[in-house]
Design an enzyme around this catalytic site. Structure first.
Site, PDB file in Angstrom:
ATOM      1  N   LYS A   1       1.800  -9.588   5.185  1.00 16.55           N
ATOM      2  CA  LYS A   1       0.402  -9.786   5.377  1.00 16.55           C
ATOM      3  C   LYS A   1       0.475 -11.768   6.697  1.00 16.55           C
ATOM      4  O   LYS A   1      -0.595 -12.120   7.189  1.00 16.55           O
ATOM      5  CB  LYS A   1      -0.761 -10.554   4.445  1.00 16.55           C
ATOM      6  CG  LYS A   1      -1.427  -9.482   3.352  1.00 16.55           C
ATOM      7  CD  LYS A   1      -2.130  -9.883   2.451  1.00 16.55           C
ATOM      8  CE  LYS A   1      -2.911  -8.016   1.839  1.00 16.55           C
ATOM      9  NZ  LYS A   1      -2.162  -7.267   1.144  1.00 16.55           N
TER      10      LYS A   1
HETATM   11  C1  PLP Z   1      -2.443  -6.424   1.648  1.00 15.48           C
HETATM   12  C2  PLP Z   1      -1.487  -4.897   1.302  1.00 15.48           C
HETATM   13  C3  PLP Z   1      -1.358  -3.798   1.890  1.00 15.48           C
HETATM   14  C4  PLP Z   1      -2.214  -2.584   1.761  1.00 15.48           C
HETATM   15  O1  PLP Z   1      -2.699  -3.393   3.258  1.00 15.48           O
HETATM   16  P1  PLP Z   1      -4.449  -2.720   4.231  1.00 15.48           P
HETATM   17  O2  PLP Z   1      -3.909  -3.893   5.154  1.00 15.48           O
HETATM   18  O3  PLP Z   1      -5.302  -3.035   3.474  1.00 15.48           O
HETATM   19  O4  PLP Z   1      -4.017  -1.715   3.965  1.00 15.48           O
HETATM   20  C5  PLP Z   1      -0.413  -3.059   0.917  1.00 15.48           C
HETATM   21  N1  PLP Z   1       1.029  -3.866   0.725  1.00 15.48           N
HETATM   22  C6  PLP Z   1       0.951  -5.104   0.214  1.00 15.48           C
HETATM   23  C7  PLP Z   1       1.754  -5.838  -0.489  1.00 15.48           C
HETATM   24  C8  PLP Z   1      -0.189  -5.729   0.460  1.00 15.48           C
HETATM   25  O5  PLP Z   1      -0.642  -7.059   0.200  1.00 15.48           O
END
Ligand code: PLP
Length: 461
Positions: free
Chosen positions: A111
Site C-alpha cells: 500500500k
Molecule cells: C491491502 C492488501 C492486499 C489486497 O489488496 P487490494 O487492493 O485490496 O486487493 C493484499 N495484501 C496485502 C499485504 C495488503 O495489505
C-alpha cells in the site's frame, strides 16, 4: 483528461478534482473518461526506464493539464525516496515464477506504493489551491500505518487514525504509534474495528463538521491510488520481456478490495501484453466466486492468516463492473442498487465468458497457504508472506507468471514461523519498533468523544 462516475451522476471533472473528491458524490467511483493507449514502440522504449521515469510516462496522460511533466517528476521523486530498494519494485526469480516485490516502502507492504504518492499529491494540490485537509480513517492494521507514513510531516494535512485498542498486532500498533510528527494523531478506541468504521461514517455524515474541518479519506477508492499501482505492471513486464511486444505475461494478484488487480486491468486496457490476471483470494472468496459463477454475493467474513484480504464487500469492484457493462452507468446503478437491496447480483452467461477470458480465480485455504510458504522455502530458501503465498499458490501450473508480493514476510512473522519454524529477517523499517517512544490517545468508542478530541487537537495546533 476528465473523470466521470460509474453511476453517471457527476459532470466530468479534472484529475485534481477527482483526487480531492475521492468517492464520487453520486455514490459511485471515479474513472477516466477514456483510457489512453500505448503502442508497441512506446512499450519497447518504456521497458528501459527506471521505475520513477516510467511512472512519469504512465501517469502523464492521466493527470491532464493539472500537473506538468516537471512537477510530476518532482512529485514522483519525493514519493519514492522513502523506499529501501533502488529499483523500488524489484523482480526476483523464484523457481519458474517471478516475484514482484512491492514491499520495500516504509511500512513493508504494497500500500506504500500508492499512499506515498497520494500523500505528496494531496500536499501539492493543497499548496496550489489553498486550504488544509484533515484525514480521518479507521484501520484494522495495514492501511492505517501506510496512510500515516504517506502524510507524516506534511504542513497542510493532519491525520487521525482510529484502531481497535489491543486488537491489532503489536508490530502494526507500533508502526502507527511510533510516528511522532505533530500532524499525526493515533487514537486507540475501546471497541472493535467495526466500531471505528461506524464512527468514521458518522463523522463524515455530519456535513457541518465535515465541511468546517475539510475531512478527507484515504481509502482504496481514490483514483490516484489505482494510478500509482498501474506503473509496476508495466515495470515488471519491461524487466521480464525486455520490451518484446510478442511476450504476453500472466500476473497473479492476492486480492481483497480489487484495487491492485484492477490496476492490472487498466494496464491491460492501455495495451500492456497481459495474457491473464489470476485473481487470488483467501477463504473470503466473494471475488473468486464471482469469476467462477457470475454471482456476486457477500457471505460472513472469516479471519485468516492473510488478514489484509479478509474482506467481503470489495470496494473497487464497481469500477470493473462499469467496463463489464460496456460503460453503461445506468446498468451499474441498477446492479449496485440490487446488491444493496438483496445482498447479491448476477451477470449474464455472455458477460461471464468475457470475465473468464481475462481472469482466472482461485480461493486458497489456510492449510494450502502455509504449505505454499513451506514448499517455496524448501526449494528456494525464499520466504513468502501469507498474502503473497496465496497468489503463488493460485498461479500453480503457470510457468513464467509474475506473482505480486504484497507484504514483507517479517510483517506476518507468526504465520511464517508456523509454516517453516523460523521468521524472516526484518527490514530496517521494522527493526527496533518495540523500543521506540510512542504517542496515542485511548478514547471511548463514541463519535462525539472522537469529534471533541479532533476539535481540541486542531485548536491547539
Ligand atoms: C491491502 C492488501 C492486499 C489486497 O489488496 P487490494 O487492493 O485490496 O486487493 C493484499 N495484501 C496485502 C499485504 C495488503 O495489505
Amino acid at each position: 483528461m476528465r473523470y466521470i462516475s460509474t453511476r453517471g451522476g457527476v459532470e466530468p471533472i479534472s484529475f485534481s478534482e477527482a483526487v480531492m473528491m475521492g468517492l464520487a458524490t453520486d455514490g459511485g467511483l471515479l474513472l477516466p473518461e477514456t483510457i489512453p493507449s500505448v503502442d508497441a514502440d512506446t512499450l519497447k522504449r518504456w521497458a528501459g526506464l527506471s521505475f520513477q521515469e516510467l511512472a512519469v510516462e504512465v501517469m502523464l496522460s492521466y493527470v491532464g493539464d493539472d500537473i506538468d511533466r516537471e512537477e510530476l517528476t518532482g512529485l514522483i521523486e519525493r514519493s519514492y525516496a522513502s523506499f529501501a530498494h533502488e529499483e523500488i519494485t524489484p523482480l526476483v526469480k523464484v523457481g519458474d515464477m517471478h516475484i514482484l516485490e512491492l514491499f520495500h516502502g516504509p511500512t513493508a507492504a504494497f500500500k506504500d506504493v500508492a499512499l506515498q504518492f497520494l500523500g505528496n499529491l494531496f500536499e501539492l494540490l493543497l499548496e496550489r489551491n489553498g486550504g488544509r485537509l484533515n484525514i480521518l480513517g479507521a484501520t484494522s492494521g495495514d492501511t492505517g500505518s501506510a496512510a500515516i507514513y504517506g502524510v507524516r510531516g506534511q504542513k497542510l494535512i493532519d491525520i487521525f487514525i482510529l484502531h481497535p485498542h489491543q486488537r491489532v498486532s503489536p508490530i502494526q500498533e507500533r508502526q502507527m504509534t511510533t510516528v511522532l510528527d505533530d500532524n499525526v494523531h493515533n487514537i486507540a478506541i475501546k471497541g472493535t474495528f467495526d466500531d471505528g468504521q461506524s464512527i468514521v461514517k458518522q463523522l463524515f455524515n455530519d456535513l457541518e463538521f465535515k465541511d468546517e474541518y475539510s475531512l478527507g479519506a484515504v481509502n482504496s477508492i481514490n483514483w490516484a491510488r489505482i494510478l500509482a499501482q498501474v506503473v509496476y505492471y508495466f515495470y515488471a513486464w519491461g524487466r521480464v520481456t525486455e520490451g518484446n511486444p510478442k511476450r504476453r505475461l500472466t500476473f497473479s494478484v492476492p486480492t481483497g478490495n480489487f484495487g491492485d488487480i484492477f490496476a492490472g486491468y487498466i494496464a491491460k486496457r492501455m495495451g500492456l501484453p497481459v495474457e491473464q490476471l489470476v485473481l487470488a483470494t483467501n477463504r473470503n472468496d466473494i471475488l473468486s466466486r464471482f469469476v467462477n459463477s457470475g454471482v456476486y454475493e457477500a457471505l460472513d467474513v472469516h479471519h485468516t492468516v492473510s488478514p489484509s484480504m479478509d474482506i467481503q464487500i470489495s470496494s473497487n469492484f464497481e469500477r470493473y463492473l462499469y467496463y463489464l457493462m460496456d460503460e453503461d452507468a445506468a446498468k451499474v446503478r441498477e446492479l449496485m442498487e440490487g446488491m444493496a437491496r438483496d445482498g447479491r447480483m448476477e451477470v449474464s452467461e455472455e458477460k461471464q465468458q468475457r470475465v473468464r477470458k481475462l481472469f482466472q480465480a482461485r480461493a486458497v485455504g489456510e492449510t494450502e497457504t502455509l504449505e505454499q510458504i513451506r514448499a517455496t522455502y524448501r526449494y528456494s530458501k525464499y520466504i513468502l508472506d501469507p498474502h503473497t503465498a496465496v497468489g503463488v499458490k493460485a498461479a500453480e501450473g503457470i510457468p513464467g507468471a509474475v506473482c505480486l508480493a504484497t507484504a514483507h514476510p517479517a510483517k506476518f512473522g507468526d504465520a511464517v514461523k508456523q509454516a517453516i519454524g523460523v521468521e524472516a529477517e526484518p527490514p530496517p523499517s521494522l527493526q527496533g519498533l518495540m523500543e521506540k517512544e510512542t504517542r496515542c490517545a485511548l478514547l471511548d468508542a463514541d463519535g462525539d468523544v472522537i469529534k471533541n478530541f479532533m476539535q481540541q487537537t486542531l485548536a491547539d495546533r
